[in-house]
Write an enzyme that holds these catalytic residues in place. Structure first.
Site, PDB file in Angstrom:
ATOM      1  N   ASP A 145      -7.575   1.732   2.186  1.00 42.58           N
ATOM      2  CA  ASP A 145      -7.173   2.628   3.280  1.00 42.58           C
ATOM      3  C   ASP A 145      -8.098   3.821   3.513  1.00 42.58           C
ATOM      4  O   ASP A 145      -8.152   4.321   4.642  1.00 42.58           O
ATOM      5  CB  ASP A 145      -5.742   3.112   3.040  1.00 42.58           C
TER       6      ASP A 145
ATOM      7  N   HIS B  50      -5.723   9.925  -0.708  1.00 41.59           N
ATOM      8  CA  HIS B  50      -6.457   9.959   0.568  1.00 41.59           C
ATOM      9  C   HIS B  50      -5.643  10.505   1.729  1.00 41.59           C
ATOM     10  O   HIS B  50      -6.136  10.504   2.856  1.00 41.59           O
ATOM     11  CB  HIS B  50      -7.040   8.583   0.894  1.00 41.59           C
TER      12      HIS B  50
ATOM     13  N   HIS C  78       0.861  -1.180   0.000  1.00 41.18           N
ATOM     14  CA  HIS C  78       0.000   0.000   0.000  1.00 41.18           C
ATOM     15  C   HIS C  78       0.895   1.226   0.000  1.00 41.18           C
ATOM     16  O   HIS C  78       1.524   1.544   1.000  1.00 41.18           O
ATOM     17  CB  HIS C  78      -0.917  -0.001   1.217  1.00 41.18           C
TER      18      HIS C  78
END
Lengths: 1000, 1000
Positions: free
Chosen positions: A182, A432, A58
């Protein structure tokens, strides 16, 4: 072969009508012999529990470090993370064992890496992709935030990333699943977009802890999300899976270099042989997990933040795990491990042919514990949030003008320009931890810097095209700080012109406010006609905010009217000679019956103020003859410092947690000054040295503007503050209010309530906050008060009739979600704390017609006119006005995207901007003729694409899923496109076209 | 081709005399086309500064984690380190660019890794080795400690590691340089051994900070070390280089995953392009470094502890660094970077053909700052240090009996046994964080456990061989705890036999002390002759130390005489029937003229005690008629807790730093009890509940035994304690004393003095401590008092005539050198703190003859008899005595190694154990006939090897180096071997032979 498994045939495509030869492929030629996507999945065992091990990383596109610091592995003292090495390592390791799989998500990083690779490595990687060993999921430039992004920018960033994958790898590079592991809560509009982008399914990691528990018990962690109330199912249906451990591996099985779990020690000659123990633990874990999912397949995310920098650690141990666990099958074990990907897992869920729970609301707000509501980031970094929104507007203008200007836009009298830099900067900003405001300060600065750099490149495009269209190469000046009355040219010039480009497909009327030092000006429009203009003094708040960046004492105010997708030009002349001495600003007045203008009556609105307090007291719509009581003031919540008996959670960049549910009022009354002219009337309210507002009414506007200025928020009392404005009205809301989702469809919110589970409310304020991307409203049967915002903010309706919006946050503690900094913004210009200014636009309408006002109003805020200035007189042959459209589009149609695709084609998105229930007038299908769209572009070919422009629309086949209880949608009439050139848009529909165009 | 560059021709080898066909190769066939070693070095530029970048990893064979935890990457919570991944990663990365180089050092790890690789990987690695891209340096099983190891075990561990490399890779796997980058000071004997092992050069990282400064200024960081005063140069000459940054990369250029230095950011499209800045910084660093070295070549160690787990990070950035720095040569830069290895760097130094400073002393003690002397670890973990030394003795016995027993040793009545496990355990224990005592507690436990496991496997070998030789398969019992009078068999049996195996090549007389419960026993030797034996009560100290592990009340004491390389058997019978009730231990007596035996006169020695204090007061040698005053007592230094105005350095596992130069006395007087028998006389001294001693005199011994027992060292006063014993004598030492180096050659030490620089003494105690591996002595013209120790300890001579030895340390603080634990040993058995027991053997001789006593005495302590016990009567046909030698070797010759090499060959090392100046009698060449050596082995072939047994002696060609000032060695007569089978040993010479043998 299941539906959706066929590969994108990119060399040939369907013309839904013939209009010339379209030869541009979407990606490289499809090679025979490729086995990727669903076909490349490992076989599973039908009589066993199949555990899909999904190696993944990630990679935040900026967070604790900037995107490029993450790419390079710079500043590892902040966080050990280097994406270049991750991709290097994963490719090496995939080559070592053909069974291994890896998924990659963030194209912003992959793109950086790819262009630095040798052709040999590129060929190797292509082969891995073509064999399904390296699979892209999600595939946008970043993994966008869902709470604070606007759909326009999200679609752009997805398009940017997916286009790169498509052009680089073709069909095998096309992600089959969306993957938002996430983001801090999930927006319905995102799900809708993903469905329209052709994804077969969607996986995420974070949801409310109560929701999680209920879904685990009910085995509803996998569900069907019906993400639009307007689009006909299954257009916006998205299969959605909630991952078992966020996006982390199960406890005890993390073998990244960043983890400390014991490796598999399988050499009996060495100490601590642990195979038996690891296998036993794993089987326990797998069997436990299987109890909360429906099928005999479970997924395990084997990776986490920036993992796989040394992929060998992971794969070496996973190889052993698979080997040893599967070896137990010989002894009767019924657990089967395999390397897998989200799409391979999804394929098995699809094959299971079950029915799935249907969900129609969203996943906001997100709480990971009783006092830990992630509702602060809805507002965190309000200045960055606004800058991102303005940048999107600028980019759309840039894109449009690149199309309208053709090659002359990219190379012209102002030099060489391009839009790619800004596209990438905007795409990065959707991450994000970008527009969300949850990054470190230096990273926030980097996002802003990227946007500014992008805009510099775009300015050249804009100037070149305007030069070409206007036939004038006179120097063009941009004034990016008009919001604080800074523009050196207008402040000093005796004669100048202002060109107003309107990126909307409808004409707009727009107030222009220019800093000047003169007392009297004349303004004429493109036809030479005089325009009513007024000079008003610069407010005290503006003078204090702008500091030494500008010294204009007045603002010249007039309304401009700009044509659709075009510009018009206004000429301004000082009527006296030379700027006069600066007049003193008008003295502030204590509220009094004599000094305050109690009633403001305009063409469409009437506004009253309480003469005792200086506050708003009522709002009336004169057209509809409706009126409400309306009081508005500013308050702050005392941010929790964690010293609390219930929980030690602090308010921070992510979390909103007030210390008390009662906010402190900044001032019960406002000092006011008034400005009253034929163009605009203002009541300037002064609440404190750090909170002020202008209540502004333009004569011909249907919306009331509240221009708020907040900051520097004082912290000398050692109290963190979360500043809100609250509108208290007479509307009977019955606990309901409404917020938009990513700027599009509106969702109903109810206080202390969630549609899909029995909420135990533990945070009466923070637990009732929702993201407001472009608007929120409260209503009853007769009145709807809509607030259009200029950026994403958080808000709620805590009391009946009330709507509060959080404007600014200044906090003293980190909230322990990783960012490691208190959200305490200062800058060189604002060493005492950031000052933020913004606008709320209020409209009061009857509910059935409210959208007819707020939809176009909001689009005007999102895509605002672009002003350019030219000093002195214009040459006589200057073309003062231009429209790129043959005619304005119908009110329901929004021109969402117009951007150059390649040398002879452009990407066009047309959008129906009304929900099906919103408007009696506008919630109807509407038809547009593509050939009659543009004034200067001849459309010679057209083909329709999916929303993300990486698949031909007719080739987009998605998995079909059956909901448990199908809430039958209202029967919708099916419209066929009435003619070959005409396309019909139904409510909330976005259609994406690739047009082959010639400049006429 | 320079000397030493030719490759080892392993397929053919020289027989220095013919005695049959020896066909065993030393390693795999040498392949044509291999370019490794010096031939594989990159070209350098003669007119530039050449910077040799040496990628390397330093992999401790245990430290904060056990060796297997390090191998696997287990317990990464303690320290991130996983050697399996390092080797995986380096091999991958070497393949990516043929210019890259890597060196690997620790064969203990490489061996673990190699055996887990597929044959494909093994072939790949072999190719890398054959191309010189992967080069082994040092190559022993571990990187041994230099201060606390015994040469016997060091040679073994080097042989073990180098043999694996040789057999796996042949000549290309043979290290050309020794590489001791981390040990905490450097022993001259290590340098001597390295020279005799054929290394062309030696590099290390740590030396005294004052020494470093002087050498930098004088450009003497590269030097020629003449490491023996007995061996004829250049036999023990070793070119020695001191690395510029310890073993770390220069500051700012560490690109490991464990470092945070900025990567090279060379993509101009991304932010923070830093190539120019990095190049500039690097050039500055290189030019600075060049000013303190002699040639236009400098070396940079690009790596550190457990680095290269993700080698891509290092190599990717090094590739870029080399590319960009060398690119500047086009602009006139005179700096040339290359991937290199220590041997390639050494080759360039050799080519420079300069003269080098000559050094004849050693590099002890090591201080890294004024108050930071690494002299504590000389004593740290005294129990482990002793256990390691005992284990070496056991291993040598095991090795010998494996040879003497032939195949029957490995498979016999006691099962299957082998010596490899113990060889590896002993090799691991030589690591510079193993026997050094500088590891974490759980790692120390692991080392001990490995030794214990190794011994279990060896016991089978020993038992099988003794069974074969004695023709008795009766159960053999081992009593490993005789030092605390624990042996259940002897304590309970009425009749048993004890077999005494003597691993020395000379007969020994040895006191045996067996725990018994009877009052009276008869003992007879192998010929049935009665032996004088005595029963003495178990001391109070022993009873307290052993706790419940044994309950014998008495010890049966008698002298045994064992044949060379053989065993003899004694039979023991209880004279009464059944064990009598335990007598009360004799009451302790206050010192008094009446109660203490003031004078002990034995055959060779006279010892007197002060009747007022109970302390020793004099020692006399009755043979030589010499006598000295000798007082001995116990003291403790208060360990610094870091609260000190001069420095905040604490005493810890590495560092010795007393808070004051005056130690605290434990007790001014000793309570005593006496034991007086015909075999042994004892004065048992009781100083405190945690310090006692037995002064023991065996009737026929020339050495006085001091058996000390210290612990649990009390810490309830919160003071760390470093316990010493001090011998204060009338010898006029003039500030001089002498210590051995790794148990071999003796070096002179002078208080507050270093031979090679002008010492500024800042720690009057710790700065005068030196390692004592087997002995230390003080002397004047007439008297030499030698103390032989049973383990490595630290000691010094602070006052004239005085010698102090540190026995035990219990500390409360970590000393901030990485181990992260205070050295505060407890265990299940000793929860209150470890109790340690040991022995010092004192001999008083005339200086010219002292070595004639202490050399054999020390060897008896190092290779002690092995006792095995058999219950009941022996069967009549049991062979009670055996010697593996035809005759004892001459006194000067020590049989250092006798171990099975492969099925029909054995490795033999014969050693001249006297220095050239030590003994009028023994410091002479001595000749041994190899064919007449063994009683049961027929030697049918022989070939001489280098010391580490990885090269034929005649093929060992080393670089020749010229010292700046050649201190001409004394002209030595050259001896030729007088006959083909006879080999001559000169003082301090060790000769290594591979013998082809048949069991007769």
């Amino acid at each position: 072969m299941a539906a959706g498994q066929q590969q994108l045939s990119v060399a040939s495509f369907f013309f839904f009508f013939f209009s010339g030869v379209l030869t541009f492929p979407l990606g490289p030629e499809n090679k025979s012999g490729h086995v990727c996507g669903y076909e490349s999945c490992h076989v599973t065992k039908h009589n066993m529990l199949n555990v899909h091990l999904v190696p993944h990383t990630h990679d935040d596109v900026g967070w604790l470090k900037t995107v490029d610091q993450y790419y390079y592995g710079d500043r590892n003292d902040i966080q050990h993370a280097g994406v270049q090495y991750i991709l290097d390592s994963v490719v090496d390791q995939l080559l070592k064992n053909p069974d291994r799989r890896f998924i990659y998500v963030e194209t912003a990083f992959f793109f950086r890496w790819w262009k630095q690779q040798s052709s040999g490595v590129q060929q190797t990687v292509t082969q891995l992709v073509n064999q399904g060993r390296l699979e892209f999921v999600n595939g946008g430039w970043c993994m966008s935030d869902e709470a604070t992004t606007h759909y326009s920018a999200v679609i752009d960033q997805m398009t940017l990333g997916l286009r790169f994958l498509n052009e680089t790898f073709g069909s095998c590079g096309r992600p089959r699943v969306a993957w938002h592991i996430d983001p801090f809560g999930h927006a319905r509009e995102h799900a809708s977009m993903f469905a329209q982008m052709g994804y077969d399914g969607f996986f995420f990691g974070r949801l409310d802890y109560q929701d999680r528990v209920r879904r685990m018990l009910a085995k509803e962690q996998e569900l069907l999300w019906r993400a639009s109330d307007s689009l006909t199912p299954p257009a916006a249906d998205l299969f959605t899976g909630i991952l078992p451990n966020g996006y982390n591996p199960p406890e005890g099985f993390c073998w990244d270099q960043s983890c400390d779990d014991p490796p598999i020690r399988d050499d009996p000659d060495l100490e601590d042989y642990n195979v038996d123990e690891v296998v036993r633990r794993f089987l326990d874990t797998a069997n436990d997990q299987a109890t909360v999912y429906k099928t005999n397949h479970i997924i395990m995310t084997m990776g986490s933040d920036f993992q796989y920098e040394n992929a060998n650690l992971w794969y070496k141990n996973l190889d052993k795990l698979i080997h040893h666990v599967n070896a137990r099958q010989g002894n009767g074990s019924k657990v089967h491990l395999l390397y897998s990907t989200p799409s391979c897992y999804l394929q098995e869920l699809h094959r299971a042919n079950l029915t799935w729970a249907l969900k129609t609301d969203d996943f906001f707000p997100y709480a990971d514990s009783a006092h830990d509501f992630w509702t602060g980031f809805f507002t965190s970094r309000p200045a960055l949030k606004r800058y991102e929104r303005v940048s999107n507007s600028n980019l759309q203008t840039c894109n449009q003008l690149e199309v309208l200007g053709g090659p002359a836009s990219r190379k012209g009298p102002y030099g060489e320009g391009e839009s790619q830099t800004m596209k990438e900067a905007m795409a990065v900003a959707q991450h994000h931890d970008a527009v969300s405001g949850t990054e470190k300060q230096h990273v926030a600065n980097d996002y802003a810097r990227r946007l500014a750099t992008g805009w510099q490149h775009c300015q050249v495009v804009v100037s070149n095209t305007l030069a070409a269209l206007s036939r004038s190469s006179a120097e063009r000046i941009y004034c990016d700080n008009l919001n604080i009355s800074v523009c050196p040219l207008t402040a000093s010039s005796k004669q100048f012109s202002v060109s107003v480009y309107n990126p909307l497909a409808r004409p707009v009327t727009w107030p222009v406010r220019l800093p000047v030092n003169g007392e009297s000006y004349s303004v004429s429009d493109a036809k030479g006609k005089a325009v009513d203009c007024q000079v008003v003094p610069v407010s005290r708040a503006t003078r204090e905010v702008r500091k030494n960046r500008g010294h204009a004492v007045n603002e010249l105010v007039f309304q401009v009217q700009a044509p659709p997708l075009g510009y018009t030009t206004y000429s301004v002349s000082l009527l006296q000679n030379g700027p006069p001495p600066a007049p003193p600003g008008p003295a502030l007045q204590q509220p009094s019956r004599t000094s305050i203008c109690c009633v403001r009556v305009l063409q469409f609105l009437r506004v009253t103020f309480d003469p005792d307090t200086g506050l708003l007291s009522s709002l009336s719509n004169l057209e509809t003859n409706q009126s409400i009581k309306l009081t508005q003031n500013f308050y702050w919540y005392n941010a929790s410092d964690g010293n609390n008996s219930e929980s030690n959670q602090m308010s921070g960049a992510y979390i909103f947690r007030p210390n008390s549910s009662t906010p402190f009022i900044i001032s019960r009354m406002a000092k006011t000054e008034t400005v009253q002219t034929s163009v605009v009337q203002e009541v300037r309210q002064w609440f404190s040295p750090w909170a002020s507002q202008v209540v502004r009414l333009y004569t011909d506007s249907r919306a009331l503007e509240l221009e708020w200025t907040v900051g520097p928020v004082p912290i000398d009392d050692s109290l963190g503050k979360e500043v809100i404005t609250r509108l208290d009205t007479s509307i009977k809301t019955s606990g309901l209010f409404y917020t938009d989702s990513n700027g599009r469809e509106v969702l109903q919110r109810r206080k202390d309530f969630r549609p899909t589970w029995n909420l135990k409310q533990s945070e009466p304020i923070a637990g009732n906050y929702y993201p407001i991307n472009s608007r929120a409203f409260i209503k009853d049967d007769v009145d709807q008060l809509t607030v259009v915002t200029d950026r994403s903010q958080g808000g709620g309706s805590i009391q009946n009739g009330s709507l509060e919006i959080m404007l600014h946050r200044r906090l003293l503690y980190d909230d322990v979600r990783g960012v490691g900094e208190p959200l305490n913004e200062t800058s060189n210009i604002f060493p005492q704390g950031l000052v933020v200014r913004g606008r709320l636009l209020l409209s009061l309408e009857r509910p059935p017609a409210a959208a007819d006002t707020h939809r176009p109003l909001a689009q005007e805020v999102v895509l605002q006119p672009m002003l350019t200035f030219t000093d002195g007189a214009l040459s006589p042959d200057t073309r003062l006005e231009f429209s790129g459209l043959q005619a304005a589009l119908p009110p329901a149609v929004h021109l969402l995207t117009l951007t150059q695709w390649d040398s002879d084609s452009v990407l066009l998105r047309l959008e129906h901007q009304f929900q099906i229930w919103e408007s009696e007038v506008n919630s109807r299908p509407v038809t547009v003729n593509l050939q009659k769209l543009f004034s200067t572009l001849e459309v010679v070919g057209v083909s329709e694409l999916n929303l993300s422009a990486n698949q031909w629309k007719d080739e987009m086949k998605r998995y079909d899923w059956t909901p448990q209880t199908d809430k039958k949608p209202p029967l919708l009439k099916t419209f066929e496109d009435p003619s070959t050139w005409e396309v019909t848009l139904r409510p909330m529909e976005i259609r994406t076209f690739l047009l082959r165009v010639h400049l006429r």
